[in-house]
Design an enzyme around this catalytic site. Structure first.
Site, PDB file in Angstrom:
ATOM      1  N   ARG A 164       0.835  -1.206   0.000  1.00 14.43           N
ATOM      2  CA  ARG A 164       0.000   0.000   0.000  1.00 14.43           C
ATOM      3  C   ARG A 164       0.870   1.256   0.000  1.00 14.43           C
ATOM      4  NH1 ARG A 164      -2.137  -3.729  -1.126  1.00 14.43           N
ATOM      5  NH2 ARG A 164      -4.024  -4.714  -0.334  1.00 14.43           N
ATOM      6  N   SER A 242     -11.043  -0.243   3.116  1.00 15.77           N
ATOM      7  CA  SER A 242     -10.261  -0.711   4.264  1.00 15.77           C
ATOM      8  C   SER A 242      -9.473   0.463   4.849  1.00 15.77           C
ATOM      9  CB  SER A 242      -9.293  -1.818   3.837  1.00 15.77           C
ATOM     10  OG  SER A 242     -10.009  -2.930   3.335  1.00 15.77           O
ATOM     11  N   GLU A 338      -4.589   3.355   6.058  1.00 19.68           N
ATOM     12  CA  GLU A 338      -4.340   3.402   4.616  1.00 19.68           C
ATOM     13  C   GLU A 338      -4.602   4.796   4.053  1.00 19.68           C
ATOM     14  OE1 GLU A 338      -5.807   0.458   1.998  1.00 19.68           O
ATOM     15  OE2 GLU A 338      -5.419  -1.219   3.329  1.00 19.68           O
TER      16      GLU A 338
END
Length: 342
Positions: A164, A242, A338
């Site tokens: 990520r 998420s 994130e």
């Protein structure tokens, strides 16, 4: 080039957070970027790049010039013997690209179906789902330097993809965060196509349906069904997907946690480390369904934070920090968000 004043960014971020941009310019080509840079006022002002707004939490109004990325277009660049090379404008919706590639007969992105956001955001975040990451299908991208106005092409190694993560999220001398704007992305879809079916939920689908050799369209349908069953639609309830990365720990750390919580969901990685399910950790701490102000934890998936209708960015951040402290207090693990908090 038109300059819009005092624009409410609520429609332009998937959390549905109401903040305002002092000035907003819609970027539909590389030439538009250069027009901004050559502008006597805009050129000297700090820039804020906004794609689909699916990976940000807005906590304040934006005084920087907001560059709203809207470069469109999808095409087959080359059909090689070992791969299809497909290009898409950075302003295209990611899921629309996935669907288009399948319709054209270029499989390979099906595991990444229904991920919110734009094509331009996909390499920034190195998006991933159901056993496939963006870097696995990446060829190259074009970006415009926000100082010189030059268009540069970057390869996978130059993008420095991580979990990520990419060079576009990294600051400092070597990073490109805030220094360039992605305009087009090219993908390498391998031939012959090979399905990625290692993910547990896809294996369950094979057992449920009795289909042991699914084609790309079947996998696409399965991924869409799984995501819709457990993740909220941003068009219905604001969210950024998420919210936390799945933490990676050593085998020893994992054994210690299993000794206290045998049911913890974990996945061995090729390098010997263990990836833990962040959603399980949050759920184990009792956060599923709870709220702070207008921000809440989604009832069906503890990994997703949602806007229950009137949340502020500050409330989302407060909830996220409370979850982080709770998980650290019980498991000794620090969850990393994130989305980018602005």
């Amino acid at each position: 080039m038109s300059i819009e004043q005092d624009v409410n960014l609520k429609p332009f971020n998937s959390f549905g957070l109401s903040t305002f941009a002092k000035r907003l310019v819609r970027i539909r080509s590389e030439a538009d970027v250069r027009r901004v840079l050559d502008h006597p006022d805009l050129g000297l002002s700090p820039k804020f790049i906004l794609g689909g707004g699916s990976n940000i939490v807005l906590t304040r109004d934006i005084d920087d010039v907001v560059l709203k990325l809207e470069v469109l277009g999808m095409r087959l660049v080359e059909a090689r013997h070992d791969a299809w090379i497909v290009e898409a404008g950075a302003g295209e919706a990611w899921h629309a690209l996935v669907a288009w590639t399948l319709e054209q007969g270029y499989p390979g992105l099906e595991n990444l179906a229904l991920i919110p956001g734009t094509v331009g955001a996909s390499p920034v975040q190195n998006i991933g789902a159901y056993g496939v990451e963006l870097k696995d299908r990446f060829d190259s991208l074009d970006a415009v330097d926000l100082v010189t106005g030059r268009t540069v092409t970057l390869t996978a190694s130059q993008c420095r993809f991580g979990y990520r993560d990419s060079v576009f999220k990294q600051g400092g001398f070597a990073g490109l965060a805030g220094k360039s704007i992605i305009t087009r992305v090219r993908f390498r879809l391998p031939r012959p196509w090979q399905p990625a079916l290692e993910y547990l939920e896809l294996q369950r689908k094979m057992v449920e349906t009795g289909i042991t050799a699914p084609d790309a369209r079947q996998i696409f349908d399965w991924v869409c069904a799984v995501r819709r069953a457990k993740l909220p639609d941003p068009a219905v309830i604001g969210n950024a997907g998420s919210f936390f990365k799945n933490p990676v720990v050593t085998e020893e750390q994992c054994r210690d946690i299993i000794g206290r919580d045998p049911g913890i969901v974990h996945y061995p990685m090729p390098d010997g480390t263990i990836k833990l399910a962040a959603g399980w950790l949050i759920d184990a701490c009792g956060w599923k369904g709870k709220s702070i102000g207008g921000a809440g934890v989604y009832e069906k998936q503890a990994l997703v934070l949602v806007n229950r209708g009137n949340a502020s960015g500050a409330e989302v951040v407060t909830l996220a920090r409370a979850i982080q402290e709770s998980v650290y207090g019980r498991f000794g693990i620090r969850l990393e968000p994130e989305p980018v908090v602005v």
